[in-house]
Design a protein around this motif. Structure first.
Motif, PDB file in Angstrom:
ATOM      1  N   ILE A  16      -4.655  -0.561   0.097  1.00 63.01           N
ATOM      2  CA  ILE A  16      -3.862   0.242  -0.870  1.00 63.01           C
ATOM      3  C   ILE A  16      -4.573   1.393  -1.198  1.00 63.01           C
ATOM      4  O   ILE A  16      -5.808   1.471  -1.093  1.00 63.01           O
ATOM      5  N   PRO A  17      -4.049   2.214  -1.483  1.00 57.69           N
ATOM      6  CA  PRO A  17      -4.562   3.665  -2.160  1.00 57.69           C
ATOM      7  C   PRO A  17      -5.417   3.006  -3.075  1.00 57.69           C
ATOM      8  O   PRO A  17      -5.273   2.297  -4.091  1.00 57.69           O
ATOM      9  N   VAL A  18      -6.450   4.018  -3.404  1.00 54.88           N
ATOM     10  CA  VAL A  18      -7.366   3.712  -4.530  1.00 54.88           C
ATOM     11  C   VAL A  18      -7.241   5.100  -5.570  1.00 54.88           C
ATOM     12  O   VAL A  18      -7.635   4.838  -6.761  1.00 54.88           O
ATOM     13  N   ASP A  19      -6.333   5.889  -5.315  1.00 50.57           N
ATOM     14  CA  ASP A  19      -6.065   6.764  -6.544  1.00 50.57           C
ATOM     15  C   ASP A  19      -4.812   7.384  -6.246  1.00 50.57           C
ATOM     16  O   ASP A  19      -4.101   7.124  -5.400  1.00 50.57           O
ATOM     17  N   TRP A  20      -4.247   8.382  -7.018  1.00 46.36           N
ATOM     18  CA  TRP A  20      -2.914   8.924  -7.314  1.00 46.36           C
ATOM     19  C   TRP A  20      -2.627   9.645  -6.103  1.00 46.36           C
ATOM     20  O   TRP A  20      -1.589   9.588  -5.507  1.00 46.36           O
ATOM     21  N   ARG A  21      -3.436  10.570  -5.754  1.00 43.43           N
ATOM     22  CA  ARG A  21      -3.201  11.314  -4.863  1.00 43.43           C
ATOM     23  C   ARG A  21      -3.056  10.717  -3.324  1.00 43.43           C
ATOM     24  O   ARG A  21      -2.226  10.817  -2.486  1.00 43.43           O
ATOM     25  N   MET A  22      -4.075   9.571  -2.976  1.00 43.22           N
ATOM     26  CA  MET A  22      -3.794   8.754  -1.813  1.00 43.22           C
ATOM     27  C   MET A  22      -2.317   8.201  -1.758  1.00 43.22           C
ATOM     28  O   MET A  22      -1.746   7.826  -0.898  1.00 43.22           O
ATOM     29  N   ALA A  23      -1.915   7.770  -2.880  1.00 40.93           N
ATOM     30  CA  ALA A  23      -0.753   6.996  -3.099  1.00 40.93           C
ATOM     31  C   ALA A  23       0.353   7.989  -2.786  1.00 40.93           C
ATOM     32  O   ALA A  23       1.403   7.660  -2.233  1.00 40.93           O
ATOM     33  N   ILE A  24       0.327   9.136  -3.118  1.00 39.54           N
ATOM     34  CA  ILE A  24       1.318  10.372  -2.978  1.00 39.54           C
ATOM     35  C   ILE A  24       1.386  10.463  -1.447  1.00 39.54           C
ATOM     36  O   ILE A  24       2.535  10.522  -0.953  1.00 39.54           O
ATOM     37  N   GLU A  25       0.362  10.757  -0.654  1.00 42.88           N
ATOM     38  CA  GLU A  25       0.351  10.966   0.654  1.00 42.88           C
ATOM     39  C   GLU A  25       0.954   9.651   1.346  1.00 42.88           C
ATOM     40  O   GLU A  25       1.679   9.634   2.363  1.00 42.88           O
ATOM     41  N   ALA A  26       0.499   8.378   0.981  1.00 38.16           N
ATOM     42  CA  ALA A  26       0.942   7.344   1.598  1.00 38.16           C
ATOM     43  C   ALA A  26       2.441   7.038   1.391  1.00 38.16           C
ATOM     44  O   ALA A  26       3.106   6.789   2.548  1.00 38.16           O
ATOM     45  N   ALA A  27       2.942   7.354   0.185  1.00 38.85           N
ATOM     46  CA  ALA A  27       4.256   7.352   0.088  1.00 38.85           C
ATOM     47  C   ALA A  27       4.966   8.480   0.850  1.00 38.85           C
ATOM     48  O   ALA A  27       6.308   8.042   1.406  1.00 38.85           O
ATOM     49  N   LYS A  28       4.705   9.638   0.821  1.00 37.38           N
ATOM     50  CA  LYS A  28       5.245  10.778   1.794  1.00 37.38           C
ATOM     51  C   LYS A  28       5.560  10.351   3.189  1.00 37.38           C
ATOM     52  O   LYS A  28       6.484  10.701   3.831  1.00 37.38           O
ATOM     53  N   ASN A  29       4.428   9.703   3.768  1.00 35.79           N
ATOM     54  CA  ASN A  29       4.538   9.233   5.054  1.00 35.79           C
ATOM     55  C   ASN A  29       5.040   8.089   5.301  1.00 35.79           C
ATOM     56  O   ASN A  29       4.816   7.497   6.604  1.00 35.79           O
ATOM     57  N   LYS A  33       6.675  13.737  -7.566  1.00 33.54           N
ATOM     58  CA  LYS A  33       5.269  13.196  -7.836  1.00 33.54           C
ATOM     59  C   LYS A  33       4.173  14.197  -7.289  1.00 33.54           C
ATOM     60  O   LYS A  33       3.130  14.455  -8.115  1.00 33.54           O
ATOM     61  N   ALA A  34       4.350  14.889  -6.318  1.00 33.41           N
ATOM     62  CA  ALA A  34       3.246  15.945  -5.880  1.00 33.41           C
ATOM     63  C   ALA A  34       3.315  17.074  -6.939  1.00 33.41           C
ATOM     64  O   ALA A  34       2.207  17.636  -7.118  1.00 33.41           O
ATOM     65  N   ALA A  35       4.592  17.366  -7.561  1.00 35.07           N
ATOM     66  CA  ALA A  35       4.318  18.634  -8.219  1.00 35.07           C
ATOM     67  C   ALA A  35       3.663  18.079  -9.773  1.00 35.07           C
ATOM     68  O   ALA A  35       3.110  18.785 -10.177  1.00 35.07           O
ATOM     69  N   GLU A  36       4.098  16.797 -10.110  1.00 30.59           N
ATOM     70  CA  GLU A  36       3.044  16.486 -11.249  1.00 30.59           C
ATOM     71  C   GLU A  36       1.653  16.275 -11.089  1.00 30.59           C
ATOM     72  O   GLU A  36       0.786  16.515 -11.902  1.00 30.59           O
ATOM     73  N   TYR A  37       1.286  15.962  -9.941  1.00 27.63           N
ATOM     74  CA  TYR A  37      -0.064  15.899  -9.487  1.00 27.63           C
ATOM     75  C   TYR A  37      -0.706  17.160  -9.603  1.00 27.63           C
ATOM     76  O   TYR A  37      -1.851  17.646 -10.298  1.00 27.63           O
ATOM     77  N   ALA A  38      -0.076  18.316  -9.060  1.00 31.80           N
ATOM     78  CA  ALA A  38      -0.606  19.661  -8.952  1.00 31.80           C
ATOM     79  C   ALA A  38      -0.456  20.086 -10.447  1.00 31.80           C
ATOM     80  O   ALA A  38      -1.416  20.904 -10.856  1.00 31.80           O
ATOM     81  N   ARG A  39       0.405  19.646 -11.396  1.00 30.58           N
ATOM     82  CA  ARG A  39       0.118  20.043 -12.968  1.00 30.58           C
ATOM     83  C   ARG A  39      -1.115  19.549 -13.343  1.00 30.58           C
ATOM     84  O   ARG A  39      -1.609  20.176 -14.306  1.00 30.58           O
ATOM     85  N   VAL A  40      -1.264  18.209 -13.029  1.00 34.62           N
ATOM     86  CA  VAL A  40      -2.393  17.510 -13.806  1.00 34.62           C
ATOM     87  C   VAL A  40      -3.684  18.115 -13.289  1.00 34.62           C
ATOM     88  O   VAL A  40      -4.720  18.557 -14.115  1.00 34.62           O
ATOM     89  N   MET A  41      -3.772  18.454 -12.069  1.00 34.73           N
ATOM     90  CA  MET A  41      -4.989  18.928 -11.280  1.00 34.73           C
ATOM     91  C   MET A  41      -5.302  20.437 -11.861  1.00 34.73           C
ATOM     92  O   MET A  41      -6.567  20.694 -11.764  1.00 34.73           O
ATOM     93  N   ARG A  42      -4.497  21.210 -12.107  1.00 31.53           N
ATOM     94  CA  ARG A  42      -4.798  22.565 -12.601  1.00 31.53           C
ATOM     95  C   ARG A  42      -4.879  22.706 -14.209  1.00 31.53           C
ATOM     96  O   ARG A  42      -5.353  23.769 -14.679  1.00 31.53           O
ATOM     97  N   THR A  43      -4.640  21.699 -14.860  1.00 28.90           N
ATOM     98  CA  THR A  43      -4.983  21.415 -16.185  1.00 28.90           C
ATOM     99  C   THR A  43      -6.416  21.333 -16.707  1.00 28.90           C
ATOM    100  O   THR A  43      -6.853  20.281 -16.237  1.00 28.90           O
ATOM    101  N   VAL A  44      -7.041  22.247 -17.449  1.00 31.59           N
ATOM    102  CA  VAL A  44      -8.372  21.922 -17.741  1.00 31.59           C
ATOM    103  C   VAL A  44      -8.307  21.105 -18.994  1.00 31.59           C
ATOM    104  O   VAL A  44      -7.907  21.400 -19.964  1.00 31.59           O
ATOM    105  N   GLY A  71       0.764  -0.952  -0.014  1.00 27.40           N
ATOM    106  CA  GLY A  71      -0.169   0.017   0.009  1.00 27.40           C
ATOM    107  C   GLY A  71       0.799   1.361  -0.123  1.00 27.40           C
ATOM    108  O   GLY A  71       0.702   2.150  -0.631  1.00 27.40           O
ATOM    109  N   GLU A  72       1.792   1.181   0.997  1.00 25.93           N
ATOM    110  CA  GLU A  72       2.675   2.572   0.879  1.00 25.93           C
ATOM    111  C   GLU A  72       3.658   2.646  -0.108  1.00 25.93           C
ATOM    112  O   GLU A  72       4.221   3.712  -0.275  1.00 25.93           O
TER     113      GLU A  72
END
Length: 464
Positions: free
Chosen positions: A408-421, A441-452, A309-310
């Motif tokens: 285990i995480p169900v999505d990318w954001r949860m996986a990033i948080e699990a990995a960080k911790n 990975k956190a920076a790439e997540y932010a890029r995806v989430m701000r993209t329309v 999971g982590e």
């Protein structure tokens, strides 16, 4: 301080012998792999090779702090915190090879990063894997393994719907949008390309083996020979991806290593087969009587289940990676284990008992094989050290049940948080590699989430 010897163990004699054996080669791709497994480096001319082996090559520290687009991620601490100074990359012994089909002829060389005094730069993925190999050696264990390579061959043109479409046969232009799983005749249409892939692999010293038409239109699988050295196994996989990509391009099609390029069909995995030998060469996963699993393989499975999971961010590092995990898609959805069962995450394959191994199935083909192998080895070490029970074997349909499996995480954001911790992942990758990888990975997540995206327009433009 001026180094008098390569910290990687490379020698000028290796370069001199290669140049003498290959007078036709005019240039070399020197390649360093970042946390996403992307090759970064330069093309140098023939006359520069010897100086590279004598004194290495200065490269900026920031080359290991880049995101998927090749842009700086300041949160890695590898950019302005370090003044974006130069470190020194050195050749990896045994990785200097000729390339197939290049005009004029070129070679390729893998590099690894060290500081100016020769200490390992620990945000280099190769060093993360080597640390786990060394830790196992200190415990009297020596991992062996191989990766499977799944990929799509796509047309260079999108379909009328804007989606990617399978490439037409390079032999005669025949097109098929059928699944064609295990069709041998379907393989024939791509033989000119496959022949060049095999030729490129042979030149690079890679034993590429079976080619399969996989479970989606335009999808294929290429297996690799089992290696007694898992670093060599990771090198084989990452180099073979480059060979496939280059030869596909020369044949007028696109090799795609996205985990899930088409939402309707199965995605592409990068299954990792791993076993362990002791100092005498004995496979410690082998049971005394077939099917009566020994504690070593069970504890290894237990460690992999407990840490999956982590670790999922390593196995599914991108936004697209998470589209691959769906029920009955040949991608695992929970940390189950079983025997001769392709619906589980950790599979003990059928076959000769002497070749007993674990097939680790969660990773997508978009993952970095060095980090995947490092994390898997660390999970096995964790299980052996703590004698972790893997729980009951999953039989039948592994997509049903699994309620007792570790979450285990169900999505990318949860996986990033699990990995960080994760204290485990920090130890598995090393503190610097862990910080670098999770920050990217956190920076790439932010890029995806701000993209329309086009999905936004399709769902909301005329409806909200």
């Amino acid at each position: 301080m001026t180094l008098t010897a390569s910290p990687s163990g490379s020698t000028v004699a290796e370069a001199e012998a290669f140049l003498a054996a290959h007078p036709e080669i005019e240039a070399f791709d020197i390649v360093l792999h970042d946390s996403n497994g992307i090759g970064r480096g330069k093309i140098i001319r023939r006359h520069e090779l010897l100086s590279l082996y004598k004194s290495g090559r200065h490269l900026p520290i920031s080359i290991l702090g880049l995101d998927i687009c090749g842009e700086d991620v300041h949160e890695t601490g590898l950019i302005w915190d370090q003044g974006d100074g130069d470190l020194r990359a050195w050749p990896i012994p045994g990785t200097l090879v000729p390339l197939h089909g290049t005009v004029p002829p070129r070679g390729e060389l893998f590099m690894s990063m060290y500081d100016l005094e020769g200490a390992k730069m620990t945000s280099d993925p190769r060093h993360a894997l080597q640390a786990q190999v060394d830790a196992l050696a200190a415990e009297g264990l020596y991992p062996a393994g191989a990766f499977e390579l799944e990929f799509f061959l796509l047309s260079n043109q999108r379909g009328a719907d804007g989606k990617v479409q399978p490439a037409a046969d390079v032999l005669d232009g025949r097109a098929s949008h059928k699944t064609e799983v295990y069709s041998v005749d379907h393989l024939h249409g791509m033989l000119p390309l496959f022949n060049d892939i095999y030729a490129g692999a042979a030149k690079a010293g890679i034993k590429a083996e079976t080619m399969i038409s996989e479970y989606a239109p335009g999808q294929y699988e290429l297996t690799l020979h089992y290696r007694e050295d898992v670093m060599q196994a990771a090198d084989d996989l990452i180099r073979l991806k480059r060979i496939v990509r280059m030869q596909a391009r020369l044949h007028g099609v696109t090799a795609c290593f996205m985990a899930k390029p088409n939402e309707v069909y199965a995605g592409s995995g990068m299954h990792f087969h791993v076993s362990m030998r002791d100092a005498s060469g004995r496979n410690v996963f082998v049971e005394a009587a077939e099917g009566k699993w020994n504690e070593t393989i069970l504890h290894a499975l237990g460690g992999l289940r407990a840490t999956m999971g982590e670790s999922m961010l390593v196995f599914a590092p991108h936004a697209n990676s998470w589209r691959r995990f769906a029920s009955q898609s040949y991608a695992p959805v929970s940390p189950t284990w079983g025997v001769n069962n392709r619906s589980v995450a950790l599979r003990i394959p059928a076959g000769d008992i002497k070749a007993r191994r674990i097939e680790h199935r969660p990773a997508g083909v978009d993952a970095n094989p060095y980090l995947v192998a490092a994390t898997v080895l660390a999970g096995i070490r964790h299980g052996l050290k703590n004698k972790i029970d893997p729980g009951p074997e999953t039989t039948g349909n592994g997509y049903e049940g699994g309620e007792d499996a570790p979450a285990i995480p169900v999505d990318w954001r949860m996986a990033i948080e699990a990995a960080k911790n994760s204290a485990f992942l920090k130890e598995a990758l090393g503190e610097d590699m862990h910080r670098t990888f999770t920050a990217i990975k956190a920076a790439e997540y932010a890029r995806v989430m701000r993209t329309v995206s086009e999905v936004d327009y399709d769902l909301y433009l005329y409806t909200v």
